[in-house]
Design an enzyme around this catalytic site. Structure first.
Site, mmCIF file in Angstrom:
data_model
loop_
_atom_site.group_PDB
_atom_site.id
_atom_site.type_symbol
_atom_site.label_atom_id
_atom_site.label_comp_id
_atom_site.label_asym_id
_atom_site.label_seq_id
_atom_site.Cartn_x
_atom_site.Cartn_y
_atom_site.Cartn_z
ATOM 1 N N PHE A 142 -5.926 -1.022 9.801
ATOM 2 C CA PHE A 142 -6.265 -0.605 8.357
ATOM 3 C C PHE A 142 -7.014 0.763 8.622
ATOM 4 O O PHE A 142 -7.468 0.986 9.626
ATOM 5 C CB PHE A 142 -7.277 -1.646 7.459
ATOM 6 C CG PHE A 142 -5.916 -2.570 6.804
ATOM 7 C CD1 PHE A 142 -5.480 -2.348 5.950
ATOM 8 C CD2 PHE A 142 -5.733 -3.700 8.013
ATOM 9 C CE1 PHE A 142 -4.546 -3.134 5.030
ATOM 10 C CE2 PHE A 142 -4.854 -4.670 7.068
ATOM 11 C CZ PHE A 142 -4.194 -4.296 5.793
ATOM 12 N N HIS A 177 -4.432 6.501 -1.078
ATOM 13 C CA HIS A 177 -4.861 6.435 0.176
ATOM 14 C C HIS A 177 -3.814 6.583 1.288
ATOM 15 O O HIS A 177 -4.178 6.927 2.586
ATOM 16 C CB HIS A 177 -5.622 5.137 0.545
ATOM 17 C CG HIS A 177 -6.917 5.217 1.013
ATOM 18 N ND1 HIS A 177 -7.672 6.276 1.198
ATOM 19 C CD2 HIS A 177 -7.799 4.188 1.738
ATOM 20 C CE1 HIS A 177 -8.676 6.088 2.049
ATOM 21 N NE2 HIS A 177 -8.834 4.916 2.039
ATOM 22 N N ASN A 196 -9.991 1.938 8.404
ATOM 23 C CA ASN A 196 -11.523 2.116 8.776
ATOM 24 C C ASN A 196 -11.260 1.713 10.586
ATOM 25 O O ASN A 196 -12.227 1.886 11.265
ATOM 26 C CB ASN A 196 -12.322 1.099 8.308
ATOM 27 C CG ASN A 196 -12.058 -0.218 8.450
ATOM 28 O OD1 ASN A 196 -10.731 -0.588 8.418
ATOM 29 N ND2 ASN A 196 -12.982 -1.111 7.900
ATOM 30 N N TYR A 248 0.657 -1.183 -0.003
ATOM 31 C CA TYR A 248 0.044 -0.179 0.002
ATOM 32 C C TYR A 248 0.842 1.479 -0.032
ATOM 33 O O TYR A 248 0.396 2.366 -0.110
ATOM 34 C CB TYR A 248 -0.997 -0.020 1.328
ATOM 35 C CG TYR A 248 -1.794 -1.105 1.222
ATOM 36 C CD1 TYR A 248 -3.165 -1.206 0.318
ATOM 37 C CD2 TYR A 248 -1.632 -2.125 2.270
ATOM 38 C CE1 TYR A 248 -3.921 -2.288 0.598
ATOM 39 C CE2 TYR A 248 -2.484 -3.388 2.402
ATOM 40 C CZ TYR A 248 -3.534 -3.398 1.416
ATOM 41 O OH TYR A 248 -4.488 -4.214 1.386
#
Length: 191
Positions: free
Chosen positions: A64, A19, A66, A14
């Protein structure tokens, strides 16, 4: 003490995603502060340093996106950092690439990381540095948002990143030195 949080998803896969722009800015700020993320607590990578003459706690949640609120709330409570001294740096679909904006409070705008932080802090008045990443265009754009935020910046966008990250760092330092109103007046008008 200020608490500066970069939002992103943990893991090498990632690392360069849109993001993860919050992590990218925090990494650059750490370099400016000659600090490093040398502890793991609050389900986050944590480091302390001095930026613009102020002690700063840097946090990159390792949950993560959330679930990132847990890390932010635990760090703020442990170090007794008032919500007004918490800055969250995050990607913003509703701003075009190249647009950066500081703001205090507000809703989550559909950003799951912000939703988690608001829920965990029980307060939405923390400061946000919204880093515009643009959004997908055309047919089925809404359905493509997840793939978009989890994609890397393209070559043209990457060429702009250093200057944009430098500007995000300047905004952060001015917020620390002179407060939110001064930083907003100086930077929010610039495209």
């Amino acid at each position: 003490m200020k608490l500066i949080v970069g939002l992103g998803n943990p893991g090498r896969e990632y690392e360069r995603h849109r993001h993860n722009i919050g992590f990218m800015v925090v990494e650059a700020l750490l370099s400016r502060a000659r600090a490093q993320l040398n502890q793991e607590k609050f389900a986050a990578k944590v480091g302390q340093g001095t930026l613009a003459g102020e002690r700063v706690l840097f946090v990159e949640p390792q949950t993560f996106m959330n679930l990132s609120g847990r890390s932010v709330a635990e760090a703020a409570r442990f170090f007794k950092v008032p919500v007004a001294d918490v800055l969250v740096i995050h990607d913003e679909l509703d701003l075009p690439l190249g647009r950066l904006q500081l703001k205090a409070g507000g809703g989550s705008g559909g950003h799951n990381g912000l939703k988690s932080i608001v829920s965990s802090l029980g307060d939405e008045s923390f400061i946000r540095l919204r880093f515009g990443i643009g959004k997908p265009e055309g047919p089925n754009a809404r359905e493509r948002v997840s793939d978009y935020v989890l994609s890397n910046f393209d070559d043209g966008e990457r060429r702009e990143m250093d200057a944009l990250i430098d500007r995000a760092m300047d905004m952060t330092e001015l917020w620390i030195r002179e407060g939110l109103s001064v930083a907003m007046n100086r930077f929010n008008r610039k495209a």
